[in-house]
Design a protein around this motif. Structure first.
Motif, mmCIF file in Angstrom:
data_model
loop_
_atom_site.group_PDB
_atom_site.id
_atom_site.type_symbol
_atom_site.label_atom_id
_atom_site.label_comp_id
_atom_site.label_asym_id
_atom_site.label_seq_id
_atom_site.Cartn_x
_atom_site.Cartn_y
_atom_site.Cartn_z
ATOM 1 N N ASP A 111 33.026 52.141 44.955
ATOM 2 C CA ASP A 111 32.751 50.741 44.625
ATOM 3 C C ASP A 111 33.958 50.043 44.016
ATOM 4 N N VAL A 112 34.592 50.676 43.023
ATOM 5 C CA VAL A 112 35.719 49.997 42.380
ATOM 6 C C VAL A 112 36.899 49.868 43.337
ATOM 7 N N THR A 113 37.026 50.826 44.258
ATOM 8 C CA THR A 113 38.059 50.699 45.283
ATOM 9 C C THR A 113 37.795 49.468 46.139
ATOM 10 N N ARG A 114 36.560 49.324 46.566
ATOM 11 C CA ARG A 114 36.189 48.162 47.376
ATOM 12 C C ARG A 114 36.380 46.867 46.587
ATOM 13 N N ASN A 127 44.632 32.376 44.004
ATOM 14 C CA ASN A 127 45.993 32.264 43.468
ATOM 15 C C ASN A 127 46.419 33.541 42.753
ATOM 16 N N LEU A 128 46.348 34.659 43.468
ATOM 17 C CA LEU A 128 46.687 35.957 42.897
ATOM 18 C C LEU A 128 47.936 36.542 43.554
ATOM 19 N N ASP A 129 48.722 37.245 42.763
ATOM 20 C CA ASP A 129 49.857 38.002 43.265
ATOM 21 C C ASP A 129 49.381 39.427 43.534
ATOM 22 N N LYS A 130 49.232 39.783 44.789
ATOM 23 C CA LYS A 130 48.675 41.083 45.158
ATOM 24 C C LYS A 130 49.564 42.256 44.744
ATOM 25 N N THR A 131 50.817 41.993 44.456
ATOM 26 C CA THR A 131 51.732 43.071 44.087
ATOM 27 C C THR A 131 51.693 43.387 42.596
ATOM 28 N N LYS A 132 50.993 42.556 41.814
ATOM 29 C CA LYS A 132 50.972 42.732 40.360
ATOM 30 C C LYS A 132 49.523 42.820 39.871
ATOM 31 N N VAL A 133 48.924 43.986 40.103
ATOM 32 C CA VAL A 133 47.530 44.214 39.721
ATOM 33 C C VAL A 133 47.460 45.454 38.837
ATOM 34 N N GLY A 134 46.827 45.314 37.683
ATOM 35 C CA GLY A 134 46.600 46.439 36.786
ATOM 36 C C GLY A 134 45.122 46.620 36.528
ATOM 37 N N ALA A 135 44.751 47.769 36.005
ATOM 38 C CA ALA A 135 43.348 48.020 35.669
ATOM 39 C C ALA A 135 43.258 48.637 34.285
ATOM 40 N N LEU A 136 42.172 48.331 33.605
ATOM 41 C CA LEU A 136 41.892 48.904 32.295
ATOM 42 C C LEU A 136 40.408 49.176 32.180
ATOM 43 N N GLY A 137 40.066 50.144 31.345
ATOM 44 C CA GLY A 137 38.663 50.475 31.166
ATOM 45 C C GLY A 137 38.496 51.512 30.087
ATOM 46 N N ASN A 138 37.268 51.634 29.608
ATOM 47 C CA ASN A 138 36.935 52.577 28.554
ATOM 48 C C ASN A 138 36.040 53.671 29.100
ATOM 49 N N ALA A 140 34.058 55.984 31.077
ATOM 50 C CA ALA A 140 33.857 56.040 32.525
ATOM 51 C C ALA A 140 34.752 55.028 33.230
ATOM 52 N N GLY A 141 34.902 53.856 32.625
ATOM 53 C CA GLY A 141 35.786 52.848 33.196
ATOM 54 C C GLY A 141 37.234 53.293 33.198
ATOM 55 N N ALA A 142 37.624 54.056 32.179
ATOM 56 C CA ALA A 142 38.978 54.601 32.140
ATOM 57 C C ALA A 142 39.191 55.577 33.287
ATOM 58 N N GLN A 143 38.198 56.388 33.551
ATOM 59 C CA GLN A 143 38.282 57.349 34.640
ATOM 60 C C GLN A 143 38.424 56.646 35.983
ATOM 61 N N LEU A 144 37.644 55.595 36.170
ATOM 62 C CA LEU A 144 37.715 54.837 37.416
ATOM 63 C C LEU A 144 39.056 54.131 37.563
ATOM 64 N N ALA A 145 39.573 53.603 36.459
ATOM 65 C CA ALA A 145 40.876 52.949 36.499
ATOM 66 C C ALA A 145 41.971 53.948 36.851
ATOM 67 N N MET A 146 41.911 55.161 36.271
ATOM 68 C CA MET A 146 42.907 56.178 36.584
ATOM 69 C C MET A 146 42.789 56.638 38.036
ATOM 70 N N TYR A 147 41.584 56.671 38.552
ATOM 71 C CA TYR A 147 41.396 57.008 39.964
ATOM 72 C C TYR A 147 42.153 56.030 40.855
ATOM 73 N N LEU A 148 42.009 54.752 40.577
ATOM 74 C CA LEU A 148 42.725 53.747 41.358
ATOM 75 C C LEU A 148 44.230 53.901 41.197
ATOM 76 N N ALA A 149 44.665 54.214 39.983
ATOM 77 C CA ALA A 149 46.099 54.303 39.719
ATOM 78 C C ALA A 149 46.747 55.510 40.371
ATOM 79 N N PHE A 150 46.036 56.629 40.411
ATOM 80 C CA PHE A 150 46.659 57.892 40.793
ATOM 81 C C PHE A 150 46.299 58.364 42.198
ATOM 82 N N HIS A 151 45.313 57.758 42.820
ATOM 83 C CA HIS A 151 44.941 58.150 44.178
ATOM 84 C C HIS A 151 45.907 57.530 45.180
ATOM 85 N N ASP A 152 45.978 58.150 46.366
ATOM 86 C CA ASP A 152 46.702 57.536 47.473
ATOM 87 C C ASP A 152 46.171 56.136 47.736
#
Length: 304
Positions: A111-114, A127-138, A140-152
């Motif tokens: 879901d969070v990937t989608r 009006n978003l810059d697609k090259t400059k996107v970050g994620a944060l979470g606490n 379970a949200g932290a786990q999901l954010a790290m998944y997005l950051a570290f997955h292919d």
């Protein structure tokens, strides 16, 4: 590029985590630009969006709520965090996802990937810059954010769905109280005084330990991280070696969100040459909170 299956999961503490870290706030937030926008077919596949005032495409911070994959919602998002990011010129999205009552993991990760890909598909309109996107979470949200950051990158350039063709990669990530694996044996070995607080196999929708470990190996931050991954700013509520407090509820939360997770990930990042900051009581770090970190990584010339 790394190629692994689109699977990820972790465990977290629910309301205890929110209380301990201050993420469950009820103070008034800035007015939404778009509310409850559907990014998928399930009723939980909705997000809120605040658009920063900017003459050029703005960076984006994606906030993912915690709750142990059993509770929580985008309404937990701290008003102060939203305000500070918007004032810095960073647009904000807060995302809901399916919980374990709807589907076992990795449904939440799908879901969070989608949601991230959907947000990128709205770049011109919002009006978003697609090259400059970050994620944060606490938690379970932290786990999901790290998944997005570290997955292919999970983009499918040949998909007939334009959303699926968008990138799932991040420019930076800021997990708070994040767990870096769901291998309960790792927890028992590394977290002082830990006793299992939930059925880890059930989270994966299986009773087969081997299957759960196989899936965990495909989604844990420790397994996914590689040298091409983005900078990470980790926050934990206790210092290394700090004794547990007398309050049983706080002690339980500390065990579930123990700083040893951050220590393990920081060590792995250092080995790989990935920029990593570990923030906890008594720590000296380049950034004192998430917002300065995001400003530095997402804004040109951002100051620490």
């Amino acid at each position: 590029m790394k190629r692994r299956r689109c699977l990820s999961r972790f465990a977290s503490a629910a309301l205890l985590a929110a209380a301990a870290t201050g993420w469950a706030q009820t103070d008034a937030k800035p007015a939404l630009t778009h509310a409850n926008v559907a990014y998928g077919p399930h009723e939980r596949n909705v997000l809120d969006f605040w658009q920063a005032k900017s003459d050029k495409p703005a960076p984006l911070a994606v906030i993912i709520h915690g709750g142990g994959f059993t509770t929580g919602s985008k309404e937990q998002t701290r008003a102060a965090t939203v305000r500070n990011l918007l004032e810095a010129g960073i647009s904000v999205a807060a995302v809901n996802y399916r919980l374990l009552s709807h589907a076992p993991l990795p449904a939440a990760h799908h879901d969070v990937t989608r949601a991230l890909q959907f947000l990128r598909s709205k770049a011109k309109e919002w009006n978003l810059d697609k090259t400059k996107v970050g994620a944060l979470g606490n938690s379970a949200g932290a786990q999901l954010a790290m998944y997005l950051a570290f997955h292919d990158d999970l983009a499918d350039p040949n998909s007939p769905d334009p959303v699926a063709r968008e990138s799932s990669r991040l420019a930076c990530v800021a997990p708070s109280g994040g767990q870096v694996t769901l291998d309960v044996k790792w927890w028992l070995k590394h977290v002082p005084g830990y006793a299992p607080h939930r059925d880890f196999l059930e989270m994966f929708g299986t009773k087969d330990e081997r299957e759960a470990l196989k899936q965990n190996a495909e989604i844990s931050a420790l397994a996914l991280i590689s040298k091409d991954d983005p900078p990470v700013f980790m926050t934990y509520e206790m210092a290394p070696g700090q004794p547990y407090p007398a309050d049983d509820a706080v002690t339980r939360s500390w065990k579930i969100h123990h700083v040893v997770h951050g220590i393990a990930l920081k060590k792995r990042c250092d080995e790989l040459g990935v920029e990593a900051h570990l923030n906890h009581p008594g720590a000296t770090t380049a950034y004192n909170s998430v917002v300065p970190f995001f400003k530095a990584k997402l804004l040109s010339g951002g100051a620490r």
